[in-house]
Each structure stands twice: as structure tokens, then as C-alpha cells.
Write a protein that holds these residues in place. Structure first.
Motif, PDB file in Angstrom:
ATOM      1  N   GLY A   1      -5.671  -8.015   3.025  1.00 32.81           N
ATOM      2  CA  GLY A   1      -7.006  -7.444   3.163  1.00 32.81           C
ATOM      3  C   GLY A   1      -7.270  -6.802   4.502  1.00 32.81           C
TER       4      GLY A   1
ATOM      5  N   ARG B   1      -1.699  -5.237   4.135  1.00 29.60           N
ATOM      6  CA  ARG B   1      -2.685  -4.682   3.193  1.00 29.60           C
ATOM      7  C   ARG B   1      -3.046  -5.714   2.132  1.00 29.60           C
ATOM      8  NH1 ARG B   1       0.472   0.489   3.564  1.00 29.60           N
ATOM      9  NH2 ARG B   1      -0.796   1.916   4.816  1.00 29.60           N
TER      10      ARG B   1
ATOM     11  N   THR C   1     -10.186  -3.874   1.107  1.00 28.69           N
ATOM     12  CA  THR C   1      -9.777  -4.531  -0.128  1.00 28.69           C
ATOM     13  C   THR C   1      -8.479  -3.897  -0.624  1.00 28.69           C
ATOM     14  OG1 THR C   1     -12.072  -4.946  -0.722  1.00 28.69           O
ATOM     15  CG2 THR C   1     -10.437  -5.084  -2.487  1.00 28.69           C
TER      16      THR C   1
ATOM     17  N   SER D   1      -5.633  -2.468  -2.993  1.00 26.74           N
ATOM     18  CA  SER D   1      -5.662  -1.879  -4.323  1.00 26.74           C
ATOM     19  C   SER D   1      -4.804  -2.703  -5.271  1.00 26.74           C
ATOM     20  CB  SER D   1      -5.136  -0.440  -4.279  1.00 26.74           C
ATOM     21  OG  SER D   1      -3.754  -0.435  -3.969  1.00 26.74           O
ATOM     22  N   SER D   2      -4.986  -2.496  -6.551  1.00 29.24           N
ATOM     23  CA  SER D   2      -4.168  -3.206  -7.533  1.00 29.24           C
ATOM     24  C   SER D   2      -2.702  -2.827  -7.378  1.00 29.24           C
ATOM     25  CB  SER D   2      -4.661  -2.901  -8.954  1.00 29.24           C
ATOM     26  OG  SER D   2      -4.591  -1.511  -9.221  1.00 29.24           O
TER      27      SER D   2
ATOM     28  N   THR E   1     -10.903  -4.446   8.058  1.00 26.20           N
ATOM     29  CA  THR E   1     -10.656  -5.058   6.761  1.00 26.20           C
ATOM     30  C   THR E   1     -10.745  -3.999   5.668  1.00 26.20           C
ATOM     31  OG1 THR E   1     -12.991  -5.630   6.482  1.00 26.20           O
ATOM     32  CG2 THR E   1     -11.564  -7.281   7.519  1.00 26.20           C
TER      33      THR E   1
END
Length: 302
Positions: free
Chosen positions: A72, A69, A99, A101-102, A97
Motif C-alpha cells: 500500500g 506497492r 491502494t 491494484s488487483s 500511500t
């Protein structure tokens, strides 16, 4: 994705190697093939309970998922996907794909800082909201992370001290029990077996004293619905997610599992706590003391 770049291979390989495992045995193998990462259980271990090895493999799966993860990748995970391959713990497929997460990036970063804290924690309460975040991180089908209530500490203390004659006769059990109780024993309450083996305890602390010390800490009991391999794998995934969440909150943690493998100890704990299911391991969490925090910083820098 049809192939793995060298950087992908390095990231995923480092991730699984950094997962916690029973006695640091790393009882898994990782194979990257096409768009799939396979985690398999390595056989041939005879000195550790298989339950702990399978749980360790589950922790490795959690780290592989998190690494992909962070790279990406959108993933799909199948646990114990092939009954013809009993050693195949999981396949983690990259299916697109996404993005990261924080939170995923912070937990991925926490892998490098995760280490067992086998000493006393600072006398600072862990905030309730932090505990809730850690418990939530461990949510997975078939497994529960149960916060030990203050009035339940005597039950856990009794289980940890269950059958002291057996403890004294089993050096392997002594080695695992010692890190849990050593900082509660008075000076001179332990001795070395010999020059090369770990220090073990010959005396055991009073149950009331141990219960009081447990009550002062934050303790989670991980309970699986069954003893089947799939729930053991899920336990490993749950505890690693919880541990990384604790590290992200600047907490230390350590696991204790071996006492729950002795005779009917796990059943006794479940009965004393009126807990359905099978207790698999104990996770204690807390803030590092300043001396230990600085030692941890030095270790992380090496």
C-alpha cells in the motif's frame, strides 16, 4: 514513512530473495533505511558474466517495487542514482500511500509460484492476447521484448548451436545449453561429466530439429538499446515483470542468457533477425504439461 515495521521488512526481504538470478547467485544486497530501500550489487563473483548479474539485480528491483506497492505504498524509483557509488543499483522510496491494484496484488502473489520450467511445454498454443499482455508488462525505457516469429526459429537455433567445438570444451556453457536442448535430444544423447556435476550434453541436436522445436514454442527475445548498466538493470526489471505476468496467466517459463555471452553470438542473432540493439536474454513460455504441473504444485507446497 520514517521507519519500517517488522512485517514490512519481512515482505520486502522475501520479495527480493524470490527474484530470479543467474545460477541462483542472488548477487544483490538490500538495505532499508528510513523511507528508502536500497538495492546494491554484490561484488566478488568471477564465474558469471557481469551483464547477467546486473540483470539479476534489476529483477530484484522489480520485486522490491511490487512488494512495496502490495504493502500500500506509493513509490519512486531511481536507477543508478549516485555515480560515486557504482554498486548502488537502485533506490526505491516510499513517498506516500496508495491502494494496490488487483493486477499488482496478483503479480505479488505470483512471486511465490515463479520457478524455471526447463522441460518441454504442453502442446497448447499460448493465446495471442496473453502474449500481448506479457509483452506489454515488459515495456520499459531502453528495453524491448521481441516475439520470435515462426520463420525466425532457424536463426535462433543456429545461434544456440554456434561454435560446437567451443561448447564441448566449456562445461559451464554446456550446463546452460543442456536445459534448453535436453528434451529434444534422443535417449542416450547425453552423459554425466562426473557424479556430482550436472548432466551435460556431449552431442548437439541437428539445427533443423532444434529450429522445429523452437518454432513450436512461444519465445521472447529481450533486447536493450545499449550495453550500459542502466539498460541491463532495466532488462532485469522488464523480464521479471513479464515472467510474473506469465505465471499469473498459469504459464511456465524459463530464461536462457549464457549462449548470448559466447563470443559474438548476440551480434549474430541481432544481425540475423535485423534487430537493432543488443539481445540480452531469451524467455520461453508455455503451458505446463500435466505431469510437470503436478510436480510444480508439490514443489510450491514444500
Amino acid at each position: 514513512m520514517n521507519s519500517w515495521s517488522l512485517s514490512d521488512i519481512e515482505v520486502v526481504s522475501r520479495a527480493i530473495v524470490s527474484a530470479p538470478s543467474v545460477h541462483d547467485t542472488q548477487p544483490w544486497d538490500l538495505r532499508l533505511d528510513g523511507g528508502c530501500a536500497e538495492v546494491t550489487e554484490r561484488r566478488g563473483f568471477t564465474d558469471t558474466p557481469r551483464a547477467d548479474r546486473v540483470i539479476s539485480c534489476g529483477a530484484g528491483v522489480a520485486n522490491v517495487e511490487l512488494a512495496l506497492r502490495a504493502l500500500g505504498k506509493k513509490i519512486e524509483t531511481d536507477l543508478l542514482p549516485d555515480p560515486r557509488r557504482r554498486d548502488l543499483v537502485a533506490t526505491v522510496r516510499a513517498v506516500g500511500t496508495a491502494t494496490p491494484s488487483s493486477t499488482e496484488l496478483r503479480l505479488f502473489s505470483a512471486m511465490a509460484r515463479r520457478r524455471s520450467h526447463r522441460e518441454a511445454f504442453a502442446d497448447i498454443p499460448v493465446p495471442a492476447e496473453t502474449i500481448a499482455d506479457i509483452v506489454a508488462a515488459a515495456e520499459i525505457e531502453g528495453v524491448r521484448a521481441r516475439l520470435l516469429a515462426a520463420d525466425e526459429a532457424p536463426a535462433l537455433a543456429d545461434v544456440l548451436l554456434y561454435s560446437p567445438d567451443r561448447v564441448r570444451q566449456d562445461p559451464g556453457h554446456q550446463r546452460d545449453l543442456f536445459p534448453w536442448t535436453s528434451h529434444w535430444l534422443p535417449q542416450g544423447g547425453h552423459e554425466s561429466v562426473d557424479a556430482i556435476r550436472p548432466v551435460v550434453t556431449r552431442g548437439v541436436p541437428d539445427s533443423a530439429r532444434l529450429a522445429a522445436a523452437i518454432e513450436s514454442e512461444t519465445v521472447l527475445v529481450f533486447v536493450s538499446d545499449t550495453q550500459e548498466s542502466i539498460d541491463l538493470v532495466r532488462t532485469g526489471i522488464a523480464v521479471e515483470r513479464a515472467w510474473l505476468t506469465a505465471v499469473d496467466a498459469r504459464l511456465g517459463a524459463s530464461i536462457l542468457s549464457h549462449p548470448l555471452r559466447v563470443d559474438d553470438s548476440a551480434h549474430r542473432l541481432a544481425r540475423r533477425l535485423d534487430m537493432p540493439g543488443h539481445p540480452q536474454l531469451i524467455l520461453r513460455i508455455g503451458y505446463w504439461g500435466m505431469r510437470n504441473f503436478r510436480r510444480g504444485e508439490r514443489a510450491a507446497a514444500l
